[in-house]
Design an enzyme around this catalytic site. Structure first.
Site, mmCIF file in Angstrom:
data_model
loop_
_atom_site.group_PDB
_atom_site.id
_atom_site.type_symbol
_atom_site.label_atom_id
_atom_site.label_comp_id
_atom_site.label_asym_id
_atom_site.label_seq_id
_atom_site.Cartn_x
_atom_site.Cartn_y
_atom_site.Cartn_z
ATOM 1 N N LYS A 1 0.861 -1.188 0.000
ATOM 2 C CA LYS A 1 0.000 0.000 0.000
ATOM 3 C C LYS A 1 0.883 1.218 0.000
ATOM 4 O O LYS A 1 2.040 1.165 0.449
ATOM 5 C CB LYS A 1 -0.891 0.017 1.242
ATOM 6 C CG LYS A 1 -2.136 0.862 1.085
ATOM 7 C CD LYS A 1 -3.234 0.102 0.368
ATOM 8 C CE LYS A 1 -4.477 0.952 0.197
ATOM 9 N NZ LYS A 1 -5.605 0.130 -0.277
ATOM 10 N N ASP B 1 -6.856 4.366 -4.650
ATOM 11 C CA ASP B 1 -7.530 4.137 -3.367
ATOM 12 C C ASP B 1 -8.207 5.467 -3.001
ATOM 13 O O ASP B 1 -8.391 6.317 -3.881
ATOM 14 C CB ASP B 1 -6.510 3.688 -2.300
ATOM 15 C CG ASP B 1 -7.176 3.227 -1.008
ATOM 16 O OD1 ASP B 1 -7.913 2.236 -1.033
ATOM 17 O OD2 ASP B 1 -6.985 3.885 0.037
ATOM 18 N N GLY C 1 -20.740 6.453 3.298
ATOM 19 C CA GLY C 1 -19.697 6.789 2.317
ATOM 20 C C GLY C 1 -20.303 6.763 0.926
ATOM 21 O O GLY C 1 -21.051 5.837 0.577
ATOM 22 N N GLY D 1 -18.321 7.661 -2.008
ATOM 23 C CA GLY D 1 -17.239 7.859 -2.969
ATOM 24 C C GLY D 1 -17.319 6.755 -4.006
ATOM 25 O O GLY D 1 -18.403 6.255 -4.319
ATOM 26 N N ASN D 2 -16.172 6.318 -4.512
ATOM 27 C CA ASN D 2 -16.176 5.275 -5.539
ATOM 28 C C ASN D 2 -16.925 4.036 -5.042
ATOM 29 O O ASN D 2 -17.840 3.545 -5.700
ATOM 30 C CB ASN D 2 -14.726 4.931 -5.913
ATOM 31 C CG ASN D 2 -14.655 3.769 -6.881
ATOM 32 O OD1 ASN D 2 -14.816 2.624 -6.487
ATOM 33 N ND2 ASN D 2 -14.430 4.044 -8.154
ATOM 34 N N GLY E 1 -18.862 3.456 -2.138
ATOM 35 C CA GLY E 1 -20.220 3.642 -1.609
ATOM 36 C C GLY E 1 -21.235 3.937 -2.701
ATOM 37 O O GLY E 1 -22.350 3.401 -2.677
HETATM 38 N N1 LIG Z 1 -11.769 2.351 -4.534
HETATM 39 C C1 LIG Z 1 -11.516 1.062 -4.469
HETATM 40 O O1 LIG Z 1 -11.428 0.353 -5.494
HETATM 41 C C2 LIG Z 1 -11.371 0.383 -3.134
HETATM 42 C C3 LIG Z 1 -11.040 -0.977 -3.131
HETATM 43 C C4 LIG Z 1 -10.972 -1.641 -1.921
HETATM 44 C C5 LIG Z 1 -11.217 -0.959 -0.752
HETATM 45 N N2 LIG Z 1 -11.519 0.365 -0.771
HETATM 46 C C6 LIG Z 1 -11.803 1.012 0.501
HETATM 47 O O2 LIG Z 1 -13.122 1.527 0.511
HETATM 48 C C7 LIG Z 1 -13.167 2.716 1.300
HETATM 49 C C8 LIG Z 1 -13.698 3.857 0.470
HETATM 50 O O3 LIG Z 1 -12.842 4.042 -0.651
HETATM 51 P P1 LIG Z 1 -13.273 4.931 -1.914
HETATM 52 O O4 LIG Z 1 -12.363 4.551 -3.009
HETATM 53 O O5 LIG Z 1 -14.745 4.885 -2.103
HETATM 54 O O6 LIG Z 1 -12.860 6.393 -1.398
HETATM 55 P P2 LIG Z 1 -13.444 7.802 -1.879
HETATM 56 O O7 LIG Z 1 -12.440 8.804 -1.494
HETATM 57 O O8 LIG Z 1 -13.901 7.741 -3.288
HETATM 58 O O9 LIG Z 1 -14.761 7.982 -0.952
HETATM 59 C C9 LIG Z 1 -14.734 8.036 0.418
HETATM 60 C C10 LIG Z 1 -16.135 8.432 0.889
HETATM 61 O O10 LIG Z 1 -16.171 8.426 2.319
HETATM 62 C C11 LIG Z 1 -16.709 9.648 2.788
HETATM 63 N N3 LIG Z 1 -16.152 9.940 4.098
HETATM 64 C C12 LIG Z 1 -14.887 10.294 4.411
HETATM 65 N N4 LIG Z 1 -14.776 10.481 5.730
HETATM 66 C C13 LIG Z 1 -16.008 10.248 6.257
HETATM 67 C C14 LIG Z 1 -16.543 10.282 7.561
HETATM 68 N N5 LIG Z 1 -15.788 10.636 8.611
HETATM 69 N N6 LIG Z 1 -17.854 9.975 7.726
HETATM 70 C C15 LIG Z 1 -18.605 9.635 6.670
HETATM 71 N N7 LIG Z 1 -18.178 9.590 5.422
HETATM 72 C C16 LIG Z 1 -16.887 9.899 5.216
HETATM 73 C C17 LIG Z 1 -16.347 10.674 1.734
HETATM 74 O O11 LIG Z 1 -17.196 11.808 1.815
HETATM 75 C C18 LIG Z 1 -16.566 9.839 0.469
HETATM 76 O O12 LIG Z 1 -17.939 9.827 0.145
HETATM 77 C C19 LIG Z 1 -11.740 2.896 1.835
HETATM 78 O O13 LIG Z 1 -11.637 2.251 3.080
HETATM 79 C C20 LIG Z 1 -10.903 2.182 0.807
HETATM 80 O O14 LIG Z 1 -9.650 1.752 1.333
HETATM 81 C C21 LIG Z 1 -11.588 1.058 -1.945
#
Ligand SMILES: NC(=O)c1ccc[n+]([C@@H]2O[C@H](COP(=O)([O-])OP(=O)(O)OC[C@H]3O[C@@H](n4cnc5c(N)ncnc54)[C@H](O)[C@@H]3O)[C@@H](O)[C@H]2O)c1
Length: 423
Positions: free
Chosen positions: A112, A152, A225, A227-228, A230
């Site tokens: 990572k 990520d 959440g 983001g990507n 959620g």
């Molecule tokens: N993107 C991927 O392909 C992927 C793969 C495996 C795991 N993950 C994990 O999934 C999680 C989310 O990743 P992502 O890529 O969607 O990130 P992202 O940055 O696209 O989205 C993160 C989301 O979380 C929200 N958020 C942040 N802090 C917050 C809080 N305190 N309370 C509520 N909401 C909050 C943000 O507003 C946003 O909507 C992370 O733990 C990441 O490690 C992501």
């Protein structure tokens, strides 16, 4: 069994990862030498990056790449851009990648990376400069056969495009397989952008069927959440007929009594109003209320440590699907287990991203481009098999799903270490 030697604080993700490893080691009666080796990453790289901003000011950032284990294949793991990134967080995430790639049986190890930056505070040119300088710093320890970064939290296909181009410039030829999660036009895979969310929805469907004995159409869901992960999770679950009644992001949450009716309209409004909490409709709820809401399935898809010993007793969902990495602390895990709330662990739930990253890497190495239907079918097969492996193991050994997933994964890594003579 040797205890953690890091002395890090409770709720530190690395501490949580070490606690989980200790439990798996105990369950497997693991040879203490392998347990000791697995507690430490194989390599940790720290670099200080200085970026000249458009206003003339120079800002400095810390960048990390931690390579935990490569017994089963090249290191693999995302790059996070977030102000809270620190070494212990990156260490934990790298260890979870080792288990994740082993659990879904793809030929990678775990790594990572991250930079302690709020990407929204930088202009696009500044972000590009930061990314290129970080790539320059790590170029000797990454590569298609060495370590393959991906997006990520806070990074995206554009950041991967800059990384690939910078690395290729240094090599003198085009190297698409050095990163995954690239834009499709330059070697990205169909389906990669939405793969993690699609995978979360597939796992939720399987868990509802086997554990809740319910069809998704009869299930209510809350997703933290947007983001990507959620947002795509919400989309695919809505498409599959589940009733997603609560969603949130950093700006706050919304409750929809009758569930989300039209995801596309919601997403358009989310972009226009710049946040779930800012939508002019739906009942306002806080992130805390969302976590404790009365639903069948709770999906934390934001950041670490959202379910802790402070709120675990108040969780009302019957099933927690961990889409984020490390959203439940080990103490909360115990409380949920005592209360009969089943938790499907992160290393299984969010593995869709790394599975399609693997497909992207294979396509790059073979100079191929697969159709979306082929990618999705292969993803479905891998995930349903991994879910079944974990489910069956938990039935056979009377273990929680987290312990089953961890134990299965750790055992595979240790076997690879033994076969290749690591001690
Ligand atoms: N993107 C991927 O392909 C992927 C793969 C495996 C795991 N993950 C994990 O999934 C999680 C989310 O990743 P992502 O890529 O969607 O990130 P992202 O940055 O696209 O989205 C993160 C989301 O979380 C929200 N958020 C942040 N802090 C917050 C809080 N305190 N309370 C509520 N909401 C909050 C943000 O507003 C946003 O909507 C992370 O733990 C990441 O490690 C992501």
């Amino acid at each position: 069994m040797q205890k953690s030697i890091t002395g890090v604080k409770e709720e530190d993700p690395y501490n949580n990862a070490l606690t989980q490893l200790a439990l798996a080691a105990e369950e497997l009666q693991m040879d203490p030498v392998y347990y000791q080796m697995l507690q430490f990453p194989m390599k940790e790289f720290i670099t200080y990056i200085h970026v000249k901003l458009s206003n003339g000011e120079v800002k400095s950032f810390v960048g990390y790449r931690v390579q935990h284990n490569n017994a089963r294949g090249p290191f693999k793991g995302g790059i996070r851009y977030h102000p809270a990134v620190d070494l212990n967080e990156v260490r934990a995430l790298s260890m979870w990648m080792t288990w994740k790639t082993a659990l879904v049986d793809i030929p990678f190890g775990g790594a990572k990376g991250g930079i302690n930056v709020d990407p929204n505070s930088l202009k696009q040119e500044e972000l590009e400069d930061l990314t290129r300088k970080f790539t320059d710093a790590i170029h000797n320890i990454i590569g298609p056969e060495i370590d393959i970064p991906a997006p990520d939290v806070g990074t995206n296909p554009q950041v991967m495009a800059w990384m690939m181009h910078e690395y290729s410039k240094l090599k003198g030829y085009n190297v698409p397989a050095v990163v995954t999660g690239k834009p499709i036009e330059i070697g990205g895979s169909e389906g990669r952008l939405e793969a993690t969310g699609r995978g979360v929805a597939i796992v939720t469907r399987e868990a509802a069927k086997l554990i809740l004995k319910k069809d998704l159409k009869d299930v209510t869901v809350a997703v933290q959440g947007f983001g990507n992960v959620g947002s795509f999770t919400t989309k695919f679950l809505t498409d599959m007929g589940a009733k997603v009644v609560a969603i949130s992001d950093i700006t706050g949450g919304k409750y929809f009594k009758n569930g989300i009716q039209n995801f596309d309209d919601l997403y358009r409004d989310f972009q226009q109003y710049k946040g779930i909490g800012k939508l002019p409709y739906g009942d306002d709820i806080t992130n805390e209320e969302l976590l404790e809401s009365e639903v069948d399935v709770l999906i934390p898809a934001a950041i670490e440590n959202q379910i802790t010993e402070h709120n675990a007793a108040k969780i009302q969902a019957k099933l927690v699907i961990e889409a984020a990495n490390g959203p439940t602390t080990p103490m909360a895990d115990k409380i949920l287990e005592q209360r009969g709330i089943k938790v499907i662990p992160d290393i299984l739930v969010n593995s869709g991203g790394v599975i399609v990253s693997y497909f992207e890497w294979v396509q790059n190495l073979e100079r191929e481009h697969w159709e979306l239907s082929e990618v999705n079918q292969k993803l479905e097969n891998k995930l349903v098999k991994a879910f079944k492996d974990v489910y069956d193991y938990s039935q056979k050994k009377s273990l929680s799903y987290r312990m089953s997933a961890l134990t299965l994964a750790v055992e595979r890594v240790v076997n690879a270490m033994k076969l290749t003579g690591w001690r």
